[in-house]
Design a protein around this motif. Structure first.
Motif, PDB file in Angstrom:
ATOM      1  N   UNK A 171       8.862 -27.923 -13.998  1.00 45.51           N
ATOM      2  CA  UNK A 171       7.907 -28.945 -14.428  1.00 45.51           C
ATOM      3  C   UNK A 171       6.867 -29.261 -13.347  1.00 45.51           C
ATOM      4  N   UNK A 172       6.930 -28.564 -12.193  1.00 47.45           N
ATOM      5  CA  UNK A 172       5.979 -28.781 -11.087  1.00 47.45           C
ATOM      6  C   UNK A 172       5.938 -30.250 -10.673  1.00 47.45           C
ATOM      7  N   UNK A 173       7.136 -30.818 -10.486  1.00 49.07           N
ATOM      8  CA  UNK A 173       7.246 -32.232 -10.121  1.00 49.07           C
ATOM      9  C   UNK A 173       6.722 -32.477  -8.710  1.00 49.07           C
ATOM     10  N   UNK A 174       7.032 -31.554  -7.790  1.00 48.94           N
ATOM     11  CA  UNK A 174       6.669 -31.754  -6.391  1.00 48.94           C
ATOM     12  C   UNK A 174       5.342 -31.084  -6.062  1.00 48.94           C
ATOM     13  N   UNK A 199      11.213 -37.457 -18.933  1.00 46.36           N
ATOM     14  CA  UNK A 199      10.275 -38.158 -18.047  1.00 46.36           C
ATOM     15  C   UNK A 199       9.389 -37.197 -17.259  1.00 46.36           C
ATOM     16  N   UNK A 200       9.878 -35.982 -17.020  1.00 44.24           N
ATOM     17  CA  UNK A 200       9.125 -35.040 -16.188  1.00 44.24           C
ATOM     18  C   UNK A 200       7.883 -34.497 -16.891  1.00 44.24           C
ATOM     19  N   UNK A 201       7.725 -34.821 -18.176  1.00 47.07           N
ATOM     20  CA  UNK A 201       6.520 -34.392 -18.890  1.00 47.07           C
ATOM     21  C   UNK A 201       5.344 -35.339 -18.648  1.00 47.07           C
ATOM     22  N   UNK A 202       5.635 -36.527 -18.126  1.00 49.98           N
ATOM     23  CA  UNK A 202       4.575 -37.502 -17.923  1.00 49.98           C
ATOM     24  C   UNK A 202       3.834 -37.285 -16.616  1.00 49.98           C
ATOM     25  N   UNK A 203       2.517 -37.421 -16.620  1.00 49.91           N
ATOM     26  CA  UNK A 203       1.696 -37.275 -15.418  1.00 49.91           C
ATOM     27  C   UNK A 203       1.475 -38.640 -14.782  1.00 49.91           C
ATOM     28  N   UNK A 204       1.430 -38.662 -13.456  1.00 52.68           N
ATOM     29  CA  UNK A 204       1.248 -39.914 -12.722  1.00 52.68           C
ATOM     30  C   UNK A 204      -0.231 -40.255 -12.566  1.00 52.68           C
ATOM     31  N   UNK A 205      -0.537 -41.538 -12.644  1.00 54.89           N
ATOM     32  CA  UNK A 205      -1.903 -42.007 -12.475  1.00 54.89           C
ATOM     33  C   UNK A 205      -2.147 -42.524 -11.055  1.00 54.89           C
ATOM     34  N   UNK A 206      -1.072 -42.757 -10.296  1.00 51.21           N
ATOM     35  CA  UNK A 206      -1.173 -43.261  -8.924  1.00 51.21           C
ATOM     36  C   UNK A 206      -0.680 -42.203  -7.947  1.00 51.21           C
ATOM     37  N   UNK A 233       4.257 -35.235  -2.147  1.00 48.20           N
ATOM     38  CA  UNK A 233       3.543 -35.971  -3.188  1.00 48.20           C
ATOM     39  C   UNK A 233       4.116 -35.619  -4.556  1.00 48.20           C
ATOM     40  N   UNK A 234       4.362 -36.647  -5.361  1.00 49.52           N
ATOM     41  CA  UNK A 234       4.894 -36.448  -6.706  1.00 49.52           C
ATOM     42  C   UNK A 234       3.751 -36.231  -7.687  1.00 49.52           C
ATOM     43  N   UNK A 235       3.915 -35.230  -8.540  1.00 47.39           N
ATOM     44  CA  UNK A 235       2.894 -34.909  -9.541  1.00 47.39           C
ATOM     45  C   UNK A 235       3.323 -35.303 -10.955  1.00 47.39           C
ATOM     46  N   UNK A 236       4.613 -35.547 -11.121  1.00 51.51           N
ATOM     47  CA  UNK A 236       5.155 -35.934 -12.432  1.00 51.51           C
ATOM     48  C   UNK A 236       5.942 -37.240 -12.299  1.00 51.51           C
ATOM     49  N   UNK A 237       6.170 -37.890 -13.440  1.00 57.36           N
ATOM     50  CA  UNK A 237       6.858 -39.185 -13.442  1.00 57.36           C
ATOM     51  C   UNK A 237       8.370 -38.965 -13.296  1.00 57.36           C
ATOM     52  N   UNK A 238       8.795 -38.818 -12.062  1.00 58.99           N
ATOM     53  CA  UNK A 238      10.204 -38.577 -11.759  1.00 58.99           C
ATOM     54  C   UNK A 238      11.049 -39.770 -12.205  1.00 58.99           C
TER      55      UNK A 238
END
Length: 616
Positions: A92-95, A180-187, A214-219
């Motif tokens: 999911x490219x979380x990191x 949750x890992x499908x969601x993208x972070x806005x911050x 840096x987190x790229x997904x909503x962990x």
């Protein structure tokens, strides 16, 4: 709801305050301590947390750390779960990149969480490991903005089950893998570097403590993760021509020429209700967009056991009830026929009077609040028959005594004799909403408060109910009944909006007739039908209690009708009843026993076999 989870035990110097505290039922494993006078459960969070404690409680608790996993005989299974989680995070490219932590940035911590998933029979079906962020260190306005994420409520779910039964629809359950890992972070959020991530060549010379990823997904664990996932799922479903409404934002509906499908969302659990072709199409396009687990027909969801019979759907919590009784050592108790003893009219002899000055308050070792939380989860989901007794005893959570604890044990004894009692939604029933309202005048004589009780049924089975102490002092039974009707009408407005939206969006023909609400106080019914008349008996009642209900009647949304007290099902939610009357009302709101439904299925099966034999 507010509750504390201190990391330390009660100190000796705090012993004079120990009556304010209560250790949780799994205190030996998690060290949780409840603060008795601070916990509320208006949102159901406390009762759900107690449910999870009871549901996961066993002689072999789940490990807390990787080092604990290593010492266990089932380490290989935990190891596979950890590897699966790391693969999922990479997929999911979380990191994002590992960098030197920017100035004025506080990276969040992380933790491994381990749990064994169980089915409706409490059998372990899967080992699960999660790397979660420690979101408690996030700063509002910097690390997150909005956190609200809607979930489907129990009332809507019960209505959907009644709709599935009455319209002979199918029900399927799907689970989104690592939703949750499908969601993208806005911050911009940075996390301390977890084990397993390799440091880049240009940073190997630097200390690991000054670097972060840096987190790229909503962990999991981040405060906004639930919201990010809901937004992602909502956008996808709306792009596929599903519709939803602010009244029930977690219900998505798509209608076609041949049928319809309803997707009811509870975080990562998706219940699909509708016609077979449309459900199959929905399952296909959901699998194309997300990694899904197809769990087949809905049999176990949100702690509810769902049985599909030829003549209807039966929902119950038998296994959870057994675990509750076992956890509080009441699984061998003598069964009783009602959840509460009849109360004395003498205030001084009332067994449920508040703690007196010379009376001892239960110590922190007595799990009074945990018992209340476990009972509340039952009362809010499938056991309206214990709603009044649980609500009454919950009032004394801040200072419970031995008398109140005996009341808790009385409810447990009643549950021991009615473990398999649940709600039965019959097939081909008329999908009509009917309400019953009642008030128990001076149900709490010690604070001069009355009790509001109401229940709404569809096809003869309860979908919504409430038993609650009134916040105003009613000076007459007429005043108390007016308040109860006012509360019932408020609930009715939302129920009508929710049910009509779902039915209309699905293409189901509905009759927009006023919802009948039955009340057993004839004077109250007359006043609400003919208009408010100022007199010495009514001039103290705020006109809003009359005006709101009268406006609804004028707009033909509700129709208040008189009913005899002996036939008013809402009596169940306002007072302790004799056994015969109690059983009558329990049956009238659609509560049945599992063994009765199974016997009926056996008789139908035997009749079908005999019919085939006679034609052969």
């Amino acid at each position: 709801m507010v509750f504390e989870e201190p990391e330390k035990e009660i100190r000796p110097e705090d012993e004079h305050d120990t009556e304010k505290f209560e250790i949780s039922i799994n205190f030996a494993q998690n060290g949780k301590v409840w603060t008795r006078n601070e916990i509320e459960d208006d949102d159901g969070i406390f009762s759900f947390s107690v449910y999870k404690e009871i549901d996961h409680e066993s002689d072999d608790p789940d490990p807390e750390t990787i080092s604990e996993c290593l010492k266990r005989p089932d380490w290989e299974k935990w190891k596979m779960a950890i590897q699966a989680e790391l693969l999922s995070l990479n997929k999911r490219s979380v990191f994002g990149p590992i960098v030197t932590t920017p100035e004025n940035t506080k990276p969040v911590g992380h933790k491994w969480v381990f749990v064994r998933k169980r089915n409706e029979k409490n059998e372990v079906t899967r080992y699960k490991a999660r790397l979660v962020a420690q979101g408690f260190s996030q700063r509002p306005g910097i690390d997150y903005e909005e956190t609200y994420s809607p979930v489907m409520d129990a009332i809507t779910f019960r209505f959907l089950m009644s709709l599935a039964a009455s319209q002979n629809l199918e029900m399927y359950l799907m689970d989104v893998v690592t939703a949750y890992l499908y969601g993208s972070l806005e911050n911009e959020i940075y996390m301390k570097i977890p084990e397993g991530l390799k440091m880049p060549e240009d940073l190997k010379s630097k200390a690991k403590e000054i670097c972060s990823v840096r987190l790229q997904r909503s962990l999991y664990g981040l405060k906004q993760s639930g919201r990010m996932w809901y937004n992602r799922l909502s956008e996808y479903l709306l792009s596929k021509d599903y519709v939803n409404n602010a009244i029930c934002p977690c219900v998505f509906i798509k209608k076609s020429s041949s049928g319809f499908v309803i997707i009811a969302v509870y975080v990562d659990d998706l219940n699909m209700i509708g016609t077979q072709k449309e459900i199959d199409d929905a399952r296909t396009h959901m699998k194309e967009e997300f990694e899904m687990k197809d769990l087949g027909k809905t049999k176990f969801c949100l702690g509810l056991q769902i049985e599909h019979f030829q003549d209807g759907i039966f929902v119950h919590q038998s296994n959870y009830t057994k675990r509750v009784l076992k956890r509080f050592y009441m699984d061998k108790a003598t069964p009783l026929s009602t959840p509460m003893v009849n109360r004395s009219l003498d205030v001084e002899k009332d067994p449920f009077r508040p703690c007196e000055d010379n009376e001892e308050v239960l110590g922190p070792e007595v799990p009074y609040m945990s018992a209340i939380g476990g009972l509340m989860y039952l009362a809010n989901c499938t056991r309206p028959d214990i709603a009044f007794a649980t609500n009454l005893l919950a009032r004394y959570s801040s200072s419970p005594t031995r008398r109140h604890w005996n009341g808790i044990k009385h409810i447990f004894r009643y549950l021991q004799g009615s473990i398999d009692l649940g709600l039965f939604y019959p097939k081909n029933s008329k999908c009509v909403l009917v309400g019953f309202a009642d008030a128990g005048y001076l149900s709490d004589p010690h604070k001069a408060r009355s009790q509001t009780g109401y229940v709404f049924t569809i096809g003869g089975t309860a979908v919504s109910w409430r038993s609650q102490k009134q916040t105003l002092v009613a000076t007459s039974s007429n005043y108390a009944e007016t308040i109860a009707l006012h509360e019932a009408c408020r609930e009715c407005v939302w129920l009508r909006s929710m049910t009509h939206h779902i039915q209309e969006s699905s293409g189901i023909v509905i009759e927009k007739e006023p919802t009948k609400i039955f009340e057993d106080n004839s004077a109250c019914v007359t006043q609400l039908k003919e208009g408010y008349i100022k007199s010495d008996r009514t001039k103290h009642i705020p006109p809003r209690f009359f005006s709101y209900t009268q406006e609804l009647q004028k707009n033909q949304e509700v129709d208040i009708e008189y009913i005899r007290s002996s036939d008013n099902a809402a009596d169940l939610f306002t007072k302790a009843l004799p056994t015969t009357v109690f059983k009558k009302h329990v049956h009238s709101i659609g509560m049945r026993r599992l063994q009765t439904c199974e016997k009926k299925r056996l008789y139908l099966f035997q009749g079908e076999i005999m019919l085939r034999y006679s034609f052969s």
